[in-house]
Every structure is written in structure tokens, then in C-alpha cells.
Write a protein that holds these residues in place. Sequence first.
Motif, PDB file in Angstrom:
ATOM      1  N   VAL B  70      43.365  58.045  41.320  1.00  0.00           N
ATOM      2  CA  VAL B  70      43.767  56.874  40.546  1.00  0.00           C
ATOM      3  C   VAL B  70      43.575  57.139  39.057  1.00  0.00           C
ATOM      4  O   VAL B  70      44.395  56.734  38.233  1.00  0.00           O
ATOM      5  CB  VAL B  70      42.970  55.630  40.984  1.00  0.00           C
ATOM      6  N   LEU B  74      46.325  57.068  36.226  1.00  0.00           N
ATOM      7  CA  LEU B  74      46.107  56.258  35.034  1.00  0.00           C
ATOM      8  C   LEU B  74      46.375  57.053  33.759  1.00  0.00           C
ATOM      9  O   LEU B  74      47.034  56.567  32.847  1.00  0.00           O
ATOM     10  CB  LEU B  74      44.667  55.739  35.040  1.00  0.00           C
ATOM     11  N   VAL B  75      45.874  58.289  33.712  1.00  0.00           N
ATOM     12  CA  VAL B  75      45.998  59.035  32.466  1.00  0.00           C
ATOM     13  C   VAL B  75      47.347  59.744  32.336  1.00  0.00           C
ATOM     14  O   VAL B  75      47.868  59.882  31.240  1.00  0.00           O
ATOM     15  CB  VAL B  75      44.847  60.050  32.280  1.00  0.00           C
ATOM     16  N   PRO B  78      50.546  56.327  32.839  1.00  0.00           N
ATOM     17  CA  PRO B  78      49.999  54.977  32.610  1.00  0.00           C
ATOM     18  C   PRO B  78      50.980  53.863  32.996  1.00  0.00           C
ATOM     19  O   PRO B  78      50.575  52.831  33.524  1.00  0.00           O
ATOM     20  CB  PRO B  78      49.680  54.965  31.114  1.00  0.00           C
ATOM     21  N   HIS B  81      50.862  53.481  36.709  1.00  0.00           N
ATOM     22  CA  HIS B  81      49.572  52.909  37.105  1.00  0.00           C
ATOM     23  C   HIS B  81      49.573  51.401  36.899  1.00  0.00           C
ATOM     24  O   HIS B  81      49.215  50.643  37.795  1.00  0.00           O
ATOM     25  CB  HIS B  81      48.477  53.575  36.267  1.00  0.00           C
ATOM     26  N   GLY B  82      50.039  50.967  35.705  1.00  0.00           N
ATOM     27  CA  GLY B  82      50.076  49.533  35.428  1.00  0.00           C
ATOM     28  C   GLY B  82      51.005  48.808  36.388  1.00  0.00           C
ATOM     29  O   GLY B  82      50.667  47.744  36.909  1.00  0.00           O
ATOM     30  N   LEU B  85      49.454  48.940  40.147  1.00  0.00           N
ATOM     31  CA  LEU B  85      48.258  48.115  40.319  1.00  0.00           C
ATOM     32  C   LEU B  85      48.538  46.648  39.987  1.00  0.00           C
ATOM     33  O   LEU B  85      47.874  45.756  40.501  1.00  0.00           O
ATOM     34  CB  LEU B  85      47.101  48.651  39.481  1.00  0.00           C
ATOM     35  N   GLY B  86      49.521  46.412  39.141  1.00  0.00           N
ATOM     36  CA  GLY B  86      49.909  45.025  38.881  1.00  0.00           C
ATOM     37  C   GLY B  86      50.534  44.397  40.117  1.00  0.00           C
ATOM     38  O   GLY B  86      50.214  43.272  40.492  1.00  0.00           O
ATOM     39  N   TYR B  89      47.867  43.677  42.894  1.00  0.00           N
ATOM     40  CA  TYR B  89      46.652  43.108  42.295  1.00  0.00           C
ATOM     41  C   TYR B  89      45.637  42.613  43.339  1.00  0.00           C
ATOM     42  O   TYR B  89      44.477  43.019  43.341  1.00  0.00           O
ATOM     43  CB  TYR B  89      47.022  41.974  41.343  1.00  0.00           C
ATOM     44  N   LEU B  90      46.084  41.746  44.227  1.00  0.00           N
ATOM     45  CA  LEU B  90      45.136  41.156  45.191  1.00  0.00           C
ATOM     46  C   LEU B  90      44.645  42.156  46.248  1.00  0.00           C
ATOM     47  O   LEU B  90      43.443  42.229  46.499  1.00  0.00           O
ATOM     48  CB  LEU B  90      45.741  39.913  45.836  1.00  0.00           C
ATOM     49  N   VAL B  92      44.320  45.295  45.962  1.00  0.00           N
ATOM     50  CA  VAL B  92      43.393  46.220  45.298  1.00  0.00           C
ATOM     51  C   VAL B  92      42.013  45.586  45.188  1.00  0.00           C
ATOM     52  O   VAL B  92      40.990  46.205  45.510  1.00  0.00           O
ATOM     53  CB  VAL B  92      43.906  46.626  43.892  1.00  0.00           C
ATOM     54  N   ALA B  93      41.980  44.318  44.769  1.00  0.00           N
ATOM     55  CA  ALA B  93      40.690  43.634  44.632  1.00  0.00           C
ATOM     56  C   ALA B  93      39.986  43.542  45.983  1.00  0.00           C
ATOM     57  O   ALA B  93      38.776  43.759  46.092  1.00  0.00           O
ATOM     58  CB  ALA B  93      40.893  42.245  44.032  1.00  0.00           C
ATOM     59  N   MET B  95      40.373  45.564  48.525  1.00  0.00           N
ATOM     60  CA  MET B  95      39.894  46.899  48.866  1.00  0.00           C
ATOM     61  C   MET B  95      38.608  47.228  48.116  1.00  0.00           C
ATOM     62  O   MET B  95      37.665  47.771  48.691  1.00  0.00           O
ATOM     63  CB  MET B  95      40.961  47.942  48.530  1.00  0.00           C
ATOM     64  N   LEU B  96      38.570  46.859  46.817  1.00  0.00           N
ATOM     65  CA  LEU B  96      37.391  47.181  46.015  1.00  0.00           C
ATOM     66  C   LEU B  96      36.161  46.466  46.538  1.00  0.00           C
ATOM     67  O   LEU B  96      35.083  47.060  46.642  1.00  0.00           O
ATOM     68  CB  LEU B  96      37.642  46.813  44.549  1.00  0.00           C
TER      69      LEU B  96
END
Lengths: 442, 336
Positions: B70, B74-75, B78, B81-82, B85-86, B89-90, B92-93, B95-96
Motif C-alpha cells: 500500500v 501511495l508513493v 498517488p 491510491h487516492g 482507497l476513496g 473507504y468503509l 478499508v476502515a 479491515m483496519l
Amino acid sequence: MDAFVLSRIQFAANITFHILFPSITIGLGWLLLYFKFRYQRSEDGKWMELYSLFTKIFALSFSLGVVSGVTMSFQFGTNWPGYMNTVGNIAGPLLAYEVLTAFFLEASMLGVMLFGFRRVKPWVHNLATFLVASGTTLSAFWILALNSWMHTPSGYEMINGVAHATSWWDIVFNASMPYRFVHALIASGLTVAFLGTGLMAYRHLRGNAGPATEAGLRSCLVLAAVLAPMQLVVGDLHGTNTREHQPAKLAAMEALWEGGEGVPLTLFGLPDEEARENHFEIGVPRLGSLIITRDPNGYVQGLDEFEGEHPPVAPVFWAFRIMVGVGTLMILAGLYGAWLVARRRNFPRLFLQLLLGMTFAGWIATVAGWYVTEIGRQPWLVTGVLRAKDAVADVAPENVGLTLIGYLATYAFLLVAYVAAVFYLTRSAKQLDDVNRKPNPL
Amino acid sequence: MNDMMQEGIWLPYTFAFLIGFSMLLYAVLDGYDLGVGLLSRFVQRPDRDRMVGSIGPFWDANETWLVLGVGLLLVAFPAAHGLVLGELYLPVALMLIGLIFRGVSFDFRKKVSPEKQERWDFSFFLGSLVVSLSQGYMVGRFVVGFQPGFVSELYSIFFGFLVVAGYGLMGATWLILKTEGELQRFAVRWARRAIWAMVAGAVLSSVTAPFVNTRIYDRMFSFPEASLLIAMPLVSMLLTVIMHFLLGALPMPGDRLAAMPFAISVSIFVLGFVGLVYSFHPYIVPGRLLIVEAAAAPESLMVILFGTLVVFPFLIGYTIFAYRVFRGKATDLSYD
């Protein structure tokens, strides 16, 4: 509330929770190495017992740090895409180097350090412990380089609104980096010192003090007495650096609404953002100029020079006072404790209770300090380059609200569980002071 | 100018490869430890302690591959990635939060008073389940190109269960390798169930994929690429049949072939992953962003590539070292 405010609260909650655990593991890794060397030189089992108790606390702290850190790495993309879009060329390599050089090292060696005791030779185990401690410190180096760059950016040029690197040396060793890095490392050392004294005082007060508890208490008190005054000096230098590079932040820290020569040091006051003045102000004349510029008549920039462009004053002002207050208490407790140790006196009950109360004092000072510097950077995300409001994602506010509640509930629960587990481990470490127990062969 | 063009092509592809490699390694490595977490519900302590012991020294490093994957996304990309992950959003949260509970339960389960231990064991299982389901769901969303609608959602949820079965298989075959006695026989039984659940799911998802995503449809029915896409499921089927008979014969005297099921399930994972990636190429976000158009500035990518190339041998080296230290059958882990 809109997605911007909610995203900021979420990020603040996230990073506040996260920083608690690295601030323990960075210092604790080296303390564990110290316990280990003491044991290997003296063969006195008490050092091994200390090592084994604090290793468990290290493991617990480490796993909380890892999981909350993983969360952080996703937040950039989910909530702050503008950040990477603008400064990704700078932040990206720094973050990548942290993962490559530090995360894998500590994650792989941690297993060997925790469970490899009887599986590898003693020197290999020492090496694994050393590499874990180095990994945590290296990780701090990269992330603080990036954080400092966001405060005092250098070594870059803007092309079409996107930052491009021109000198990596200037990016990594930017103006505030050395100060912030040393300040944060000492903060971690202090957090660990007071965690150690607090937990050992806890055992003392419960009446099961023995050689290991004594040794742990003494070592951590001496560590506190060395580091706390050092932090005062480093913090002062960091403040001077802030005056030079982020004068608006410094003015907010002092709630100095009007700049000038020979400004006072405000000891107390209620900053009023509307009226742009402090109520009930108590100050010492000229002391502000003396501390900040080393000259009682020195000129200090006030908030009037940055109207509309400076951070919110009250949170920065108060967070700074909390940090300094806790720091002062740490200096006093550390020096008094070291004096007791040097004189080989017994520890008064009241002092032990104070130490118990200060078990997590390092957390309070660390978080307060981070609030000073991070809120103090506002309205910028990267000073002069990117404003926070321009970086936020276009996520539905109700979605951010939902995840925010989820994270807050998780963090609150885990924080309680963590503190409870740390005290449980400390009081149930039955063998800690059992002198008859045969120490582990190592 | 010509050189710039060259750099603008090979660098993004190199990074796409590195990201794919990290994600595949993550799926395999964290796959087996998440799988063990899923299976931990089916036994009691002390067997459960041995199961956790088999993954204890590794899970942290395994999870780091996700951070690297990830992080590189991201790098290096970008914009992608945005976007990804946008959209996610839900999940991912979710999973985290699952990863948080799974990760801390490792430590809490042995460091709290005995009456609380069972609760942390449950949170270990639940965390693993939530992570597996949400990761599968996200892959499903990715496959359907983030299209809204009932069918796409259903397909993604189905993918969630497919990944649960897949991780379960990885976990079970890992346990065949790392345990012995009764627990090992349990693991063989789990593996036999998981592999057929996974194959049935994989077939169903492959057959339906062209209908939920027309790009994949075009890919599948264009020659000569199609012949390659047909070969892969055939090889997977062959491996599954071998696995079926192998599992029927395990455990063998002297613990022979105990590593084979794990090796086969890794191979199936790799094939499935390559198939997925192949169906996306040349997009980094299906139908939205091309690999070449999403990349970050070349000079920064070169800095990262340099670091990656220098660090990789060390990384592989101490990973092998850690696995060697803990080779052999797992025991209940202790700190001394």
C-alpha cells in the motif's frame, strides 16, 4: 460538522493513539538491552527477571504500535489525498525508506527476540534485541525527518503545484529535524523511565518489593534524573529554532498578541481569540524576551504580524503549559529520586505514590508536545506549501463520522485494556523478586 | 526526450511489478496466519496455543508486506491510491479495525487474567474473519471496477467468502506443515473442506466475472490471449485434484510430504493472482487509470527504487533467518 473537521479529528485521534506506543518501544528497546547486559555481566538473576517482565510490556506495546501504524498508512489515501498529490515526491521516498529499512527489520527480529531465547546463541539473541531497538529508532528518524520537513521544508522546488526534490540531504536534515529528533528520542526515554519507576513503585506499595523491584526502580530513577534536565535544554533549543522558522507558532505558544521588545513571559492567562487578548494575565516582565532571544530587550514577533494566518492560540498555549508543567515535575521527581538513590535512603511512601501517579506522565507530556507542534503548524499542512483544507478527501461526512466513531471506540477500549494488562503483568510477575529461583540460562 | 519516454514507461511498470509482488507475498503470508486465526475457533486450548504459536513469530513481518504494498502504491501511484482507497473507504476502515483486534489479541490473550483470555481468543478469531471478508470484498469491488448496483455488490460479497475459504486453506496447510498428532489430522480435514469450497468459489467467480465486468469479457474471448487464460484454470484444477488425493493420504509415516499441501496452495494462490492481474493490465485501476498515467515523478521513484534494490537482499536474508530459527513443529510460545 463537515468532512474536513471530522477528518482532522480522526487523524488527530489516530496519531495520538499511535504515538503512545512508539514512545514506549523506542526507549524500552534500549532499556531491555541494558537489563540484558547487566545480567550477562553480573549473572544476577534480578536483571533477567526485569528483562522478562519488560519484554512482555514491550511486546504488547509493539503490537499496538504496529496495528495503529498500519491504520495511519491508509489514512493518507482515504482522508488526505491532496497531501500525496502535492508533496508525494518528498513524503513518498521517506515513508518508503521507513518501511524498507525499519519496519521489516524490527518485525522480523522481534520474533527472534521474543520467542527465540532458547533457539539461538546468546550473542545472536543480543544482536536481535539490538536490531529491534535500532529498528524502532531508525523508524523514528525517517518519520521525524518527514514531519520536520512539513514544518520547515527545504531542498525542493514547486513545478505546476507539485513539490519535486532538489536535494535529499536538505530534505532529510531540514532546519527543525535535528532538534525534533533529539527532543522526541529523549521524550521516549523519559516516558520509559517513568513507566518503569511507576510500575516498580506499584510493586513496592503492594508490599512485594525485592531485589529486582529495587534494581528496576533505581535504574529508572537515575535514567529520569539524567534525561529530564537534558530535555529542558533541548526543548529550549527547539524553541529557539521555532522562533527562527515558525514565529507564528511560537507567538501562539506564548499567547503573545502583540510583538515587541522586552516582552513578558505569560505564566497564566485565558487567550481570547475574538478579542485578541488574554484575560487574567499574569506575566513576568522581560522574561519572555530573555528566554526566547537570550536578551531581556530582544524583539519577539507577536500574533499581530500573522493575523488570519496563525494557528488557534488557546490549544497551543495550553498544550505547551501542560508539557512544560509535566516536564518540570519530571525534573523534580527525577533529581529527588536520584538523590535518594545516591544516599542509599529508603523511598518514602508519598514519593512512591507520586511515582505511581506519574506512570504514564510521559504520555501526557509527549501528546501535549505533539499538539503544540502540530496545531502550531496550522493552517498549513506543509508550511507555506499546502494548507490542510486543500488536502482533504471528498468523502461523505457521514462515512467519516461512522469510521471516526469506530476508531474512537476501538482506541478507548484498547487503551483501558492496555493499561490494565500492564499493571496486571507487573503485579502477577510472581518470580520477579524470588531470589531462590534459578535464573534462566542465557 | 526519447530517454524520458523510456523512463516514463519502465519505471511505472517496475513499480507496478513491485506492488504486485508485495501484495502477492502479503496474500500468501498473511493469508496463512489469518487462516490459522479463522480455524482457531474449531479447537480449544492448549491446541489453540500451539496454533497461535505456529504463527506468533511471523505475523508481524507478514503484515508489513501490506504496509509496503500500500505504501508503494501511495508513493508511486498517488492518484490511484487516492482513487482506490476513496472508493473503498468503509471496507478499508473495517479491515483496519479487524487488523487491530487480530494483531493485539496475539499479545493480550496470554497477558491478561485467565478469565479474560477466552474473550481475547474470540476477538482473535473475529478480527481474522473481518479482515479476510473485507479484503475479499475489496478485491471483488476492484474486479467489478467499483460499479455500484446490486449484482456488483453481491459479486463482491461473494468474493469475500471466497477469500475466507482461500485463507482457510492456506492456514490449514500451514498447520499440516507446522503441527503433529491430532491437531495435524484436524488440519488435514480442514484443508480438504477448504480446498473444495475454494475451487467451487473460484470457478463460479471466474465464470461470472466477464458478465459483471465487460473488459474482462473482451479479454477472455480474444485470441490468442484466451488460450493462456484457459491454461491457468486447467493447471489449478490439476493441482486441486493432486491436493485432494494427497490430503487423503496424509499424515504419512515420518511426516513425509507434510510441506506439499502448503506448497500447492501457494501455487494455486499465485496462479489466481496472476490471472487477476493479467485481466487488469494495462490498468492500475480497472477501466479508470492506466499504469503509465498514474505514476509519480521519475526522480523520486528512482530514489525509492535504489533503496528497494539495496534493502531487498537484506530483507530476504533476515526473513529466511527468522523462518529458519523457528523451523520445525510449532510449540506453545514462551518468552523464556
